[in-house]
Design a protein around this motif. Structure first.
Motif, PDB file in Angstrom:
ATOM      1  N   SER A   1       0.872  -1.178   0.000  1.00 37.74           N
ATOM      2  CA  SER A   1       0.000   0.000   0.000  1.00 37.74           C
ATOM      3  C   SER A   1       0.909   1.228   0.000  1.00 37.74           C
ATOM      4  O   SER A   1       1.515   1.564   1.018  1.00 37.74           O
TER       5      SER A   1
ATOM      6  N   HIS B   1      -3.258   3.194  -5.721  1.00 40.70           N
ATOM      7  CA  HIS B   1      -4.469   3.789  -5.167  1.00 40.70           C
ATOM      8  C   HIS B   1      -5.108   4.762  -6.163  1.00 40.70           C
ATOM      9  O   HIS B   1      -4.431   5.322  -7.032  1.00 40.70           O
TER      10      HIS B   1
ATOM     11  N   TYR C   1     -10.782   5.176  -0.635  1.00 42.54           N
ATOM     12  CA  TYR C   1      -9.475   4.526  -0.607  1.00 42.54           C
ATOM     13  C   TYR C   1      -9.555   3.146   0.043  1.00 42.54           C
ATOM     14  O   TYR C   1      -9.016   2.163  -0.458  1.00 42.54           O
TER      15      TYR C   1
ATOM     16  N   PHE D   1      -9.153  -0.574  -1.723  1.00 45.79           N
ATOM     17  CA  PHE D   1      -8.027  -1.405  -1.303  1.00 45.79           C
ATOM     18  C   PHE D   1      -8.506  -2.744  -0.757  1.00 45.79           C
ATOM     19  O   PHE D   1      -7.929  -3.794  -1.054  1.00 45.79           O
TER      20      PHE D   1
END
Length: 338
Positions: free
Chosen positions: A65, A94, A118, A122
């Motif tokens: 990430s 992202h 976000y 994810f």
């Protein structure tokens, strides 16, 4: 752990690491989470870009990430080490970054309408990864903004990750000389009056003017490599925050510090840089202390002297210590890798 040293960095990355990564690299796009949450106004053009690398005899899966304004190529070196250690590696970009979908046409601007976007995106990616490799442990490696997104994701779905590595996580962003309460007030004011997609004061268009002296790492060769790649690829030239992004960062910070820490139930490894101009060290220490105090999981806090915000872009000595701690946390003998 044998790293790629600075005095031969560009040569070995070009002749050794990049061909190895190219041999293993695959990529795909997946629809964003919004299309599965809302029953109308679906936009299937909004897709998340993912690069992934499959090891021959995998011992687990690492999902990265990334941080604010970053793109996949910045993590090539870390991906190389993880892949050599026997991990599948997934590198989603992202929303608003790299080749993933954006909510603004300005290639320099990072903008988001709501912070949960976000996390939902994810988590959707991570669920798909887990579904593809159900028998392998899923491990999170997250940096800065990606640490906030990853940390919240882990709190929303406590059983998803088996271990978490947070490198300079954005528990709370630093705001220069502007006091935090005033930043909160300004962000709310600007968004309320329809300026969410405007540049935060002091931010500007990408002009290729970043220098090693002002960058967030301590390795000049590592900086030079990514800077050259970034100059050549428009999708990697995000460099500025909108007021919408700033408000999202504020709300992610609130969530993590008030609720998020209570729900993390797996072992966590925290890294703190000595000199960090981007995230609050005090907030990081407080957050790590809360996670450790609740006793739901093991929690190790590593202070990295001589480093800046991007610890994974440090000098040789720091990189060796960094990777040693990571692989020790993953319970791997470094001698197994090379």
């Amino acid at each position: 752990m044998e790293i790629i040293h600075e005095n031969e960095y560009l040569y070995r990355m070009n002749k050794e690491a990049e061909p190895y990564l190219e041999l293993h690299r695959q990529e795909k796009y997946v629809s964003n989470a919004e299309n599965f949450i809302r029953g109308k106004n679906k936009d299937f053009s909004r897709k998340i870009h993912i690069q992934y690398y499959l090891a021959k005899n995998p011992r687990g899966v690492i999902v990265i990430s990334h941080g604010f304004t970053e793109g996949s190529p910045k993590y090539d070196e870390m991906i190389y080490y993880f892949l050599k250690a026997g991990y599948h590696v997934y590198m989603p970009e992202h929303m608003g970054h790299g080749l993933s979908y954006r909510l603004t046409a300005d290639p320099s601007l990072v903008h988001v309408d709501i912070w949960k976007r976000y996390v939902r995106d994810f988590l959707k990616v991570c669920r798909e990864i887990k579904g593809t490799h159900p028998d392998l442990p899923l491990i999170l490696f997250a940096h800065s903004m990606g640490g906030a997104i990853g940390g919240i994701s882990a709190s929303w779905e406590p059983g998803l990750f088996q271990k978490i590595i947070l490198s300079s996580p954005m528990i709370r962003p630093l705001t220069g000389k502007v006091p935090w309460p005033l930043v909160v007030l300004i962000a709310h004011f600007e968004c309320f009056f329809g300026k969410a997609q405007k540049y935060v004061a002091g931010q500007k268009l990408y002009d290729g003017g970043e220098s090693f002296e002002t960058c967030a790492g301590t390795s000049e060769s590592r900086f030079e490599r990514y800077d050259k790649i970034r100059r050549a690829h428009k999708e990697l030239q995000t460099c500025a925050a909108s007021y919408g992004w700033l408000l999202a960062a504020i709300k992610m910070s609130w969530y993590l510090q008030i609720w998020g820490w209570k729900k993390i139930k797996v072992p966590v490894l925290f890294f703190q840089a000595e000199n960090d101009d981007f995230v609050s060290v005090r907030a990081l220490k407080r957050f790590a202390g809360k996670v450790k105090q609740q006793g739901s999981s093991s929690c190790k806090y590593i202070y990295m002297p001589g480093t800046k915000h991007e610890i994974y872009c440090s000098d040789d000595s720091s990189m060796e210590k960094y990777l040693k701690q990571i692989f020790r946390f993953l319970e791997i003998d470094a001698q197994e890798i090379y």
